[in-house]
Design an enzyme around this catalytic site. Sequence first.
Site, short mmCIF file in Angstrom:
data_model
loop_
_atom_site.label_atom_id
_atom_site.label_comp_id
_atom_site.label_asym_id
_atom_site.label_seq_id
_atom_site.Cartn_x
_atom_site.Cartn_y
_atom_site.Cartn_z
N HIS A 60 69.96 33.43 52.02
CA HIS A 60 70.40 34.69 52.38
C HIS A 60 70.30 35.52 51.15
O HIS A 60 71.34 35.72 50.47
CB HIS A 60 71.87 34.68 52.90
N ASP A 305 74.08 36.15 49.46
CA ASP A 305 73.99 37.24 50.34
C ASP A 305 73.85 38.66 49.38
O ASP A 305 74.59 39.42 49.09
CB ASP A 305 75.47 37.63 51.00
#
Lengths: 424, 321
Positions: A60, A305
Site C-alpha cells: 500500500h 500507506d
Amino acid sequence: MSTTLIRGGRIVDPSQNIDRVGNLFLRNDRIEGIDTGAAVADHVIDAAGMIVCPGLIDLHVSLREPGDEKDETIESGTAAALAGGMTSVACMPDTSPVVDNRAAAEFVQLQCARAGHCNVFPLGAVTKNHDGQELAEIGQLVEGGAVAFTDAKNPVANAEIMRRALEYTRMFGRPIFNHPLVPELAAKGIMHEGYYSMQLGLRGIPAGAEVIMVARDIALAEMTGGHIHLMTLSTAGAVEQIRRAKAKGLRVTSEVTPHHLALTDASLSNYETNFKVDPPLRSKEHIDALIEGLRDGTIDVISSDHQPFAEEKKQNELDSAPAGVVGLETLLPICIKTLIETGHLTWSKLIAKLTVNPATILGIQKGTLKSGHDADVTIIDPTTSWRIDPAKFKSKGRNTPFAGWEVKGRAHTVIVTGRVRHRV
Amino acid sequence: MTTATASVFGVRWTKKHLLGLEELSADEILLILDQAAEFKRLAAAGETKLAALKGTVVANLFFEPSTRTRTSFSLAAKRLSADTVDFTASSSSLSKGETFYDTAQNIEAMGVDQVVVRHSTSGAPHLLSKLLKASVLNAGDGTHEHPTQGLLDIFTIREHRQKIAGLTVALVGDILHSRVARSNIWGLKKLGARVIVCGPSTLIPAHVERLGVEVSNNLDEILGQCDCINLLRIQFERQRSAFFPSIREYAHFFGMNGDRIRRAKSDVLILAPGPINRGVEITPEVADGSHSVILDQVTNGLVIRMACLHLLHNRRQEESP
C-alpha cells in the site's frame, strides 16, 4: 555467474517456518538455499547479529507519478522503499491520470525499470477514474500487469458496483482492496470522533463509519465468493468483524499501518497536519484491538500507506491540508518499537506480515527464501539506535509524524534479484 | 479596583499568545477581567484614548466573515493608540491560491506586533502562533474556541453578580459546533461555576461531560436552577444537515420566550453571543427585556479586547531589550 553468501545471520523465513542462525546462498538472481551452496562465493556479506529475511513487501504505497511529481516520483519513492527495506511495493492507482487502463499500468512499470531500485506492482482502479461509477477495464489491466484492484482512498461506496467488481475480479483470481469508510459518515472529518475531537473542535469521523463498510464488504465477499482486502484498519469493530469472517472461511484479508499502532487521536492536540491521516488515528482501546488482531492473525499485513505530499500542501490549516503521511522509511523501526520491543509479536510473526502474507494477497512469487525464487533479501540490523530525521529521507515527502523519534533497527542491506541495491 | 499594570495575587501575565481559555489559569483569567474593569472605569471617567499601544501595529486577519468581533477588536486597538490593518479573506490573496503560511509571512513582513485571527478551521491560530514572531490573539477558530467572547460573557456575569463561583450557568443550543460554548465552559469551570449544557441530543457532543459540565436535553427541566442562561446562536444551515427537523421545532423546545422567563429565577441573566435570531433561540420580548444583558456584552467586549491586547503588549515589552 555470480554467487553470494550471506553468512551467519539469523534467518527468519515464515514461509518455511525457519528461524535459526545460518548461511544463505544466492546464485545470480535466485535463492540457492539455506546452508547449502557453493563453498566459495564471489561475494560474502557478514550478517552476524543481523536478521536475514525475504525482501519486505509493502502492498500500500502511493508513488504519485504520473501527475504529482512534486510530491514523489517513482524514482524517489522506490529509493525510499529500498531505504526502508522493501524489495517490492504495490502502488496505488490514484495518480493523474488514474491507472484505470493498460497503458497507465505499463507506464508505471516502465518508470520503475528506468529507476532500477525495487520491484513495483501496479494496482489498477476498480472503477474508471476511480470515481465509483463504472467498472474500469479490469481484464486489460491484468494483462498490463495490475495485480489487484482498488479505488485507493475513494471507498467503493456503491454496493452494486462492489458486488460486480468482486464477481468480475474472481475470474482473474485478483483481490479488491477497499478503503472501508462510509463517505457520508466521514464527510469533512479531520480526526477520530471522541473526546479529543470534542475538545479540539475538530470534525470527527466515527469508528462506525469503518465498521459499517467492513461489514458490508464482508457480506459482499460472502455473496460473491470474491476476495476482499480491507485496507488500513483503525477500529476495534472492524477487527471483530473480520475475525468472525475469517472463522467462517471467507476470502477476507486486512492490513494496518504502523502509525495507527503507534499514535492516538490525542496527537492532534497540537493541530499539526502530520497527524491528519485517513482513516484517522484512533484511541487507545482501538489500538489494543488492532494489536490483538495482529497477534491472532486477523490482520494479515502491515503496510506503510505511504502518502507523500509536498511541503506547501501540508503546511496549511487542518481543513485544507491533505490527509496522509510518508511511511516507507519508518515502517520497520516503528514496527520494532510498537510490536517487538513490547513483546506483542515475535520476529517471525512480524516478518510474515511484511513478506509472505502480502505476497500471497498480491498473488506474486515473492516473500520467501525458498530455493529457486527471486533473490530478494532484506538484512535487518535490529539493534542500532538512530533518530528519525525527515531531511535525510530518500522520499520527497517529509510529512512524517515521527520526526525526532529515537528508534532502534533499520534495513542494513537490501538485495533485489541478486544485486545489492541499498546498504547503510 | 486594580491599576493599569494589574496583577491579582501577584500573578503576572506571561503568555505570548491568547489562543484559548483552556490554557489559562483561573488567576490569568481574573487578571484579564480586572484589567478590563480598569479600562471600563477609565472610560467612564472620560479617558477613552490611551497611549498604551502607541507605535505598535495590530493586524486583524479575518479569514471568515465577521462584523462585530472585527469592529470590536479594531476599536479596542485604536483606543490603545495602535495602528491597525484589516485583512479580510475577500480582499486578500487567499482566493488566489496563496497558502495560509505565505499569508502569515507577508503579514509578518509588514512589521506587525499583534495578529488577531479569525478562521473557519479549528487550530488555525495555533498554526499561526508557531509560524510568526508576532503575538496571536484567537478571535474564533472553527468550532474550537473564541476566548474573548468567553471572557466578555464571564465579565458581564461577574459585573452583575460580583462573582462566578457557585453560580449555575446554562449554555443552550448548538454545543457541538460552538466555539463560544467551549471557551465559556473552560472559563466558567476554572472560576468555580456549575455549568449545564442544554440542547437537542444531535448538537451535544459525546464526552462533553468530561469537561466537567452537566448535560440536559430539556430546557424546561433546568430552567428553575439557572442563574444565567447563555443562548447560543443556531445556524440555519445545520437544519439541512439533519441535526433537527425544523427551526420551529427547535424554538418550541429550546427557544427563550416570555413564558420560560416567567418560570425562570426572578433574577436570571439572559446572555447571547449574537448576532441573535429573533424568534428562534430568543423572542424579542426576552432580547429586549429586563433580564437581557446582551448589549452589556457588546460594550464589555471592547474592554475585554483592550485588556487582552494590553497584556500581550506588556509581555512583548518585557521580552524585548
